[in-house]
Design an enzyme around this catalytic site. Sequence first.
Site, PDB file in Angstrom:
ATOM      1  N   HIS A  22      -5.079 -21.337  13.089  1.00  0.00           N
ATOM      2  CA  HIS A  22      -4.941 -22.052  14.356  1.00  0.00           C
ATOM      3  C   HIS A  22      -4.337 -23.437  14.152  1.00  0.00           C
ATOM      4  O   HIS A  22      -3.626 -23.937  15.031  1.00  0.00           O
ATOM      5  CB  HIS A  22      -6.305 -22.194  15.040  1.00  0.00           C
TER       6      HIS A  22
ATOM      7  N   ASP B 201       0.827  -1.212   0.000  1.00  0.00           N
ATOM      8  CA  ASP B 201       0.000   0.000   0.000  1.00  0.00           C
ATOM      9  C   ASP B 201       0.860   1.261   0.000  1.00  0.00           C
ATOM     10  O   ASP B 201       0.528   2.253  -0.662  1.00  0.00           O
ATOM     11  CB  ASP B 201      -0.919   0.009   1.227  1.00  0.00           C
TER      12      ASP B 201
ATOM     13  N   GLU C 183      -0.449  -7.060  27.891  1.00  0.00           N
ATOM     14  CA  GLU C 183      -0.809  -5.644  27.744  1.00  0.00           C
ATOM     15  C   GLU C 183      -0.072  -4.796  28.769  1.00  0.00           C
ATOM     16  O   GLU C 183       0.400  -3.699  28.461  1.00  0.00           O
ATOM     17  CB  GLU C 183      -2.319  -5.463  27.884  1.00  0.00           C
TER      18      GLU C 183
END
Length: 604
Positions: free
Chosen positions: A367, A144, A282
């Site tokens: 998976h 892109d 996180e």
Amino acid sequence: MFVIVEGVILYLSVVSNIEPSLVKYLICLVMSYFSNIVLVKIPLKYVGLRCLYIISVATFYLLVVLRSLDSFLILVKNTLVTFLLTRWMASKYMPFVNFFLIMGNLAIHNIYNYFYPPTMKFDTTAIHMILVIKLTSFGWSYFDGTSAKPESLSVYKRSKAVKKHPSLLQFMAYTFFYPTLLTGPSIDYIEFDDWLTGNIFKDYPTSNLAYVPHNWKLSLKKLIKGLVFLLLAGISKTVISEDKLNSKKAFLDRSFIYKIHYLYLLGFAFRLKYYSAWTTAEGACISSGIAYNYYDKDSHSIVWDRMSNIDIWTFEAAQSSYVSIKSWNIKTNNWLKNYVYLRLCNDNEKPTFTATLITFAVSAFWHGINPCYYLTFLTGALYQNCGQYYRKYTRPVFLLGDRVTPSKYKWIYDFIGFYMVKLLFGYLMQPFILLDFSKALEVWSKVGYFGHICVVITYLLFKGPLSTSFKHKCLDHHPVAVSNRKQLNSDSHKLKTLPKIQIELGMKLGSQSQIYFGIPQKYIYEWTEILDEWDIFVNDYSEWKFQNGLELEEDNLVAAFFTFIEQFAESTSPIDPEFINRKKISFNVYSPSSSQNIIDLGID
């Protein structure tokens, strides 16, 4: 040293009742917090030093803690493949070739592991899966960024586009980034590069930012929460586990109601370890500074949600399959959406149900090749498609005319949606939990394939032989349709009075006006039948304009039409020569007299 590390891992596994591989992951995640103490102290201007530090820590995890040379080689090999391919292959097929090469490598790995499951050897599958997301998304982003027509790209594609190919050192730091190495969440390269160079902090209120901003307090909260989830996962296995699905007392001899609720609880217990891993990861990202999203000028604080991979509360309280899927494994869903789903069509085209099926198939293939993944994810695709029908046809029944404000009965829809989603997702997750095809089908059979029965019923309602009638009944109860009917009922009186207005006008104009609006008089007295047909048309039109988003245009047309009628009714009295000679729109008036005249009624 290796013996000491293994001994600690085995001891923690026995104490916590958690499998050794998960304990290894947790040790690496916790170590990331300590590693970040050094990382955030390296000045932003030393980009190369920070890259070397990231690669060194990740290598220590792989070779010392995990003792997995395979993981290290997989990272190096795949990183070089994508780096060289994107650097030297200038073709529109480059992102496709890169995608199939990286996914193909993962497929080979999954096939081998399926037929030769790892025993004492560390399973590298999770690391490989995260790497696939990073490398395939980079291939599309670089494509892109080098596009000849950047203006033709969507806003999202432009925001993630990579315009300059990175150095090998920086690219390896991206794939080896240790806080997200083992469990994710993945991140687009442009975001990693902005963090590495400090560009991500451009809105931070300081003129000279030398070091990476971070938040130890928030990251430690995430760590504690992750450890609590891990503890609950260990405790829950003593109360509810997949092993008890073979027990007559615990499951087999129980009622249908008990079984479907047991499956939900089993699914919840299974999710706890994911909550633990993603929450802890996180927190590690927050302490490294890469979770920085933006600086909130109103609260004078930083928003640290860039690396959030799970919205636990939204997922557990979801009232639809769409919301559940959207809030689960967020970064992976973003990858599937932006680099699989939306790449199956042009930017100006709407993806089809086929694109949905392919995306769920890719998710299952990502998976592994175990057929249980395909049972879960393809059934999930059916769930999501069924949910769209209910959201489109039944949900608006419980909203007011603005389609946003809940009615007083909306809680009924919300409760049913919440309750059914919990039970259906408990059913859905069993193949994913068991990873045994025959056992999964056996468990589903014990509850009468209730999840798939719900899918069949939904398709019969909305796609079956009586679907048109059922959808019409749903649309008839939409607030907009109800409001339209009330408006039409009140305005139909005005329409029915038109013949009277015309008769009065005819009496004053004489025998010339025995024709009204260019329609022979005999048809005027059938106006009531026309109104009945009009009601049928309105119901059909309501469905059509709802599907095509024409509610506003239709309302404007109706308002304009009745405004015209009112103005005309007012203009018909009194009758004077100026009114008759007013030239706006002419209507033919047939007269039984020998000479037929054309009368200008002066109507706009």
